[in-house]
Design a protein around this motif. Structure first.
Motif, PDB file in Angstrom:
ATOM      1  N   ALA A  56       0.809  -0.554  -0.088  1.00 53.91           N
ATOM      2  CA  ALA A  56      -0.016  -0.038   0.181  1.00 53.91           C
ATOM      3  C   ALA A  56       1.108   1.271  -0.166  1.00 53.91           C
ATOM      4  CB  ALA A  56      -1.096  -0.235   1.322  1.00 53.91           C
ATOM      5  N   PHE A  57       0.762   2.623  -0.795  1.00 57.71           N
ATOM      6  CA  PHE A  57       1.334   3.598  -1.073  1.00 57.71           C
ATOM      7  C   PHE A  57       0.616   4.335  -0.309  1.00 57.71           C
ATOM      8  CE2 PHE A  57       3.187   0.958  -4.138  1.00 57.71           C
ATOM      9  CZ  PHE A  57       4.619   1.333  -4.749  1.00 57.71           C
ATOM     10  N   ASP A  58       1.055   5.572   0.429  1.00 58.72           N
ATOM     11  CA  ASP A  58       0.339   6.425   1.028  1.00 58.72           C
ATOM     12  C   ASP A  58       1.789   7.516   0.874  1.00 58.72           C
ATOM     13  OD1 ASP A  58      -1.198   8.647   1.969  1.00 58.72           O
ATOM     14  OD2 ASP A  58      -1.348   7.444   4.023  1.00 58.72           O
ATOM     15  N   GLY A  59       1.516   8.351  -0.173  1.00 60.28           N
ATOM     16  CA  GLY A  59       2.509   9.404   0.403  1.00 60.28           C
ATOM     17  C   GLY A  59       4.048   8.851   0.072  1.00 60.28           C
ATOM     18  N   GLN A  60       4.526   9.142   1.207  1.00 58.08           N
ATOM     19  CA  GLN A  60       6.439   8.393   0.801  1.00 58.08           C
ATOM     20  C   GLN A  60       6.358   7.106   1.838  1.00 58.08           C
ATOM     21  OE1 GLN A  60       8.914   9.199  -0.893  1.00 58.08           O
ATOM     22  NE2 GLN A  60       7.699  10.748  -1.800  1.00 58.08           N
ATOM     23  N   GLU A  61       5.079   6.696   2.632  1.00 59.18           N
ATOM     24  CA  GLU A  61       5.075   5.692   3.359  1.00 59.18           C
ATOM     25  C   GLU A  61       4.307   4.089   2.571  1.00 59.18           C
ATOM     26  OE1 GLU A  61       4.910   5.406   6.165  1.00 59.18           O
ATOM     27  OE2 GLU A  61       5.845   7.449   6.481  1.00 59.18           O
ATOM     28  N   ARG A  62       5.343   3.214   2.956  1.00 59.39           N
ATOM     29  CA  ARG A  62       5.105   1.855   2.105  1.00 59.39           C
ATOM     30  C   ARG A  62       4.699   1.092   2.563  1.00 59.39           C
ATOM     31  NH1 ARG A  62       5.170   5.489  -1.138  1.00 59.39           N
ATOM     32  NH2 ARG A  62       6.692   5.420  -2.628  1.00 59.39           N
ATOM     33  N   THR A  63       3.558   0.237   3.141  1.00 54.45           N
ATOM     34  CA  THR A  63       2.572  -0.937   3.574  1.00 54.45           C
ATOM     35  C   THR A  63       2.854  -2.184   3.313  1.00 54.45           C
ATOM     36  OG1 THR A  63       1.991   1.063   4.999  1.00 54.45           O
ATOM     37  CG2 THR A  63       1.026  -1.356   5.838  1.00 54.45           C
ATOM     38  N   VAL A  64       3.280  -3.188   3.472  1.00 57.55           N
ATOM     39  CA  VAL A  64       3.638  -4.566   2.558  1.00 57.55           C
ATOM     40  C   VAL A  64       2.418  -5.254   3.115  1.00 57.55           C
ATOM     41  CG1 VAL A  64       4.380  -6.759   2.620  1.00 57.55           C
ATOM     42  CG2 VAL A  64       5.872  -4.257   2.448  1.00 57.55           C
ATOM     43  N   MET A  65       1.637  -5.989   3.008  1.00 60.42           N
ATOM     44  CA  MET A  65       0.452  -7.218   3.243  1.00 60.42           C
ATOM     45  C   MET A  65       0.669  -8.329   3.224  1.00 60.42           C
ATOM     46  SD  MET A  65      -2.866  -4.039   3.339  1.00 60.42           S
ATOM     47  CE  MET A  65      -1.655  -3.752   1.576  1.00 60.42           C
ATOM     48  N   ASP A  66       0.436  -9.720   3.730  1.00 64.71           N
ATOM     49  CA  ASP A  66       0.109 -10.833   3.357  1.00 64.71           C
ATOM     50  C   ASP A  66      -0.665 -11.210   3.086  1.00 64.71           C
ATOM     51  OD1 ASP A  66       2.866 -10.957   3.934  1.00 64.71           O
ATOM     52  OD2 ASP A  66       2.992 -11.704   5.698  1.00 64.71           O
ATOM     53  N   GLY A  67      -1.039 -12.253   2.149  1.00 66.32           N
ATOM     54  CA  GLY A  67      -2.233 -13.006   1.577  1.00 66.32           C
ATOM     55  C   GLY A  67      -2.160 -13.448   2.290  1.00 66.32           C
TER      56      GLY A  67
END
Length: 121
Positions: A56-67
């Motif tokens: 997930a992208f929010d500006g400069q932030e990146r969040t990785v989510m597992d399936g």
């Protein structure tokens, strides 16, 4: 016109249930027909979303989510890239496709953007 043909996921495909030998043979024949008609550019099946990741992208932030990911009907189990003359031809080809899943399923057709679609002046 180039387009992506999306095979939508089902509960069975998300559970990792492999297609029957009969379905694999029918899909293989369909793919050979697409190749013979010079329509098929690429295509593959996808592992269940439990083996995937989302970022997930929010500006400069990146969040990785597992399936796995919820809302199975919004997931993709496989795809083709086709070159056809128009959407009518694509629909006719999809109507010839064997049902890609053991039960009810859906296939979505989406045109790909071409450079000419962008108004670059």
């Amino acid at each position: 016109m180039r387009l992506m043909v999306l095979v939508k996921a089902t509960a069975e495909s998300e559970a990792g249930i492999m297609p029957s030998r009969e379905l694999l043979e029918a899909m293989g024949k369909f793919n050979q027909d697409l190749l013979a008609a010079a329509i098929l550019l690429a295509g593959d099946g996808l592992h269940p979303s439990s083996r995937g990741k989302r970022i997930a992208f929010d500006g400069q932030e990146r969040t990785v989510m597992d399936g796995p990911f919820s809302r199975t009907k919004e997931l993709v189990a496989g795809y083709w890239i086709w070159q056809v003359k128009d959407m009518v031809e694509a629909v006719e080809w999809v109507k010839r496709c064997p049902n890609p899943m053991p039960g009810p399923s859906e296939i979505e057709i989406r045109p790909l953007y071409e450079l000419s679609d962008f108004a670059l002046t």
